[in-house]
Every structure is written in structure tokens, then in C-alpha cells.
Scaffold this motif. Sequence first.
Motif: not given
Length: 383
Positions: A128-137, A162-165, A173-176, A258-265
Motif C-alpha cells: 500500500l506504500g503511502t496510499d493512505f497518508p499518515s504522519t505515523r506510517l 474498534d475503528p470500524m465502528f 480511505s479517510k478512516l484508514i 452501521y455502514d455495511y459497504p464500509r465493512m466489506d472485507a
Amino acid sequence: MKKHLLIGGLSVLLFLSSCSKKGGGDDPEPEPPDVEQKDITGIDNSIAAFMSKYSIPGVQVAITKNEKLVYVKSYGINGGTDNAPINNNNLFRLASVSKPITALGIMKLVETGKLTLDQKVFGTGSILGTDFPSTRLASFSDITVKQLLTHATGAWPNDGNDPMFLQTQLNQSKLISWTLDNQPAGTRGVYRYSNFGYCLLGRIIEKVSGKQYEKFMKEDVLAPAGANGMQIGRSKLNERLPNEVMYNGQNGENPYIYDYPRMDAHGGWIASATDLMRMLVKYDGFGGKTDLLKPATLQSMTTVGVANSGYACGWQVNSLNNWFHQGSLPGTATNLVRTAKGYNWVILCNSRSRLAGFQTALDGLIWPSVNATDTPWQDIDQF
């Protein structure tokens, strides 16, 4: 055929599915007459008692023996404002039974040489490289694909944080990025059951395959198994998909929160019990029906990790080489089992109970019939 069974004032409707016919080719053989599925009283009585005790309006079950669909049945009603009886074509939310499905997708990519389990997930040169920007990668740059599969990152546990909830206004993307910025990095090699970890596996599938997660899973994992009715669910009651059941909350739970599409995997799939069995018999390692993953790949998938001696890659696995996974969300309880004895089954419920012993009771529903020597299994295949 339809039967009514009265249980403590709850009228449970039992519906039997008809056997599918087989044929094809330019000059097909005459089709044999349909063989009607017969009731198995031990199973029916156990499920009826379970539904009554735990206030479950509707249940669907499918059982295979030696990879033949020998028993498929639906019980009860949608519940709530919909008294329609459950039938074998109805779709149920799978909750965490979605995790072994995602694991199949990862192992498919491993087998085709597009991915390795030891690959790093974040940082320079990673998937995933830097696909999800964070100062703590850098704090997460040592995480591997296998650690995500086996819940061995030591981070993002399924608890009140749990971050998913959380942060429900954020897309995946923004949640990650938010989670990487705000959640503890954890200690690698420590088991923490993680929904968020499987959300990341979904994004890995997208990055490596070049397809949206659901599209890849449908085209590369499920369609080859004939499981064409499975899909990612929706969130709201008014978004209910064709043939999808209604979900019933207990003790004030809202099954449409809950947002089920966000919970896909990690928890977003819906399916019928029959389609889940179509999938499982093509990935169960028995070989009566040609498996879609090689034996070595299946062995890798079901070898338990060092962080938890009972959890492999997307599957709980015990010393008897039984594979299984349960799922639980408001309005949903599920159980998927592959046994070393050659029996597989799935149980889908449109509610869940918070009473003590509920999950154990769900897990124990089919075992007595599988273990009994006098269970009248028919030599039929209803796929």
C-alpha cells in the motif's frame, strides 16, 4: 412442501427447497426424477428449540456431506413488520463469516504469484506504500499480510475503540488514515482480533488485483465456485436488496445502524446458505469436487499462526482439522463449519441474542446429527 411447527407460541414455517435438475449438452441424458428432501427430525427440533429460546425469528441452514448438498432448509419469518416466511433463496448478512471469504481472495492472489504472505503492507516498497497518508506510517511499516490474516498485528482490537465502528462520517480511505494517525501501533506477534485488519486486506486485494474488492471476489473467487448470488450488503432498511431478509435487533440494538459497504472485507457480505456451501465445497480440500486452490495453498491458509494456536488465515482451526468461523452483529448471527469428517454446514440467523450461551448453542446445533450414527442422510445433491 410446507409444514407448520408450533413452538411456545411461535409458529415456525419450515420450507423445503426443490432439488436442482442437471442436464446440458447437445444430446442430454433424460433427467432423473426429482428426489424430495425428507425431514431430519433431530435437526429440525434442535433449530426450533434454539429459535424459541433465543427469540430468533428466522433461520436458514445448508449441510453438505462428501460435498453433496444433502440438507437445505429455512425456518420462521422475517420478523418485525414483515411476516413473510424465510425461504431458501433469501439472503442474510454474514457478519464476520466475511473474513474467511476475504482470506480466499488473498490466497488466490498468493497462488497466482501476485502477492506473498510475508510482504509488508505500509511504507516504502510495500503493497500500500503511502496510499493512505499518515504522519505515523513508520510505526506500522513492519506489518505483514500474514499478520493481518492471523490477527497478529497487536493493533486495532475489536473492542470499544474498534475503528470500524468509529468516525462513521469517514469513508474507508479517510478512516484508514485517521486510524493510522490516532490508534496505538500495537505489538507485533500479539493476537488482537481485528476488523480493521481485514478492512486493510480488502484494500490490499484492490491494489494487487487492480479491481474493486467486491468485483474481484465475485469474478475470481465466487463465480468459479458457482456462488453467483453473493454480494456486499447495504446499510438501511429501505436499501434492502431483493430476497434479503429483515434483521431484528434485541435489547435495543439497531440492526441498521452501521455502514455495511464500509465493512466489506471484514463483515459486509450477504448470501444464501446454499451459495455459501457452493463456495465452501470448492475450497474445502476434500477433492470430490475439484478445489479452486491448490492443496499447498489451502494448507497455508489453514495453518494456525504463532499468535493464536486456534486461528489461521481467516479461519479458526482446531486440532481435529475442523475449520470454522462465526459472525455476530446487531440483527445477525452466523456460523460456517468445515469438518474433517467430510461434513460442511452454515447456519444463518436474522437476529442475535445477548443471553449467555447463545454463541455456544449456535455452534452446537448440527454437531449431534453429524456425530450420530443413525441420522438419515439422503444420498442426494441439491446443488
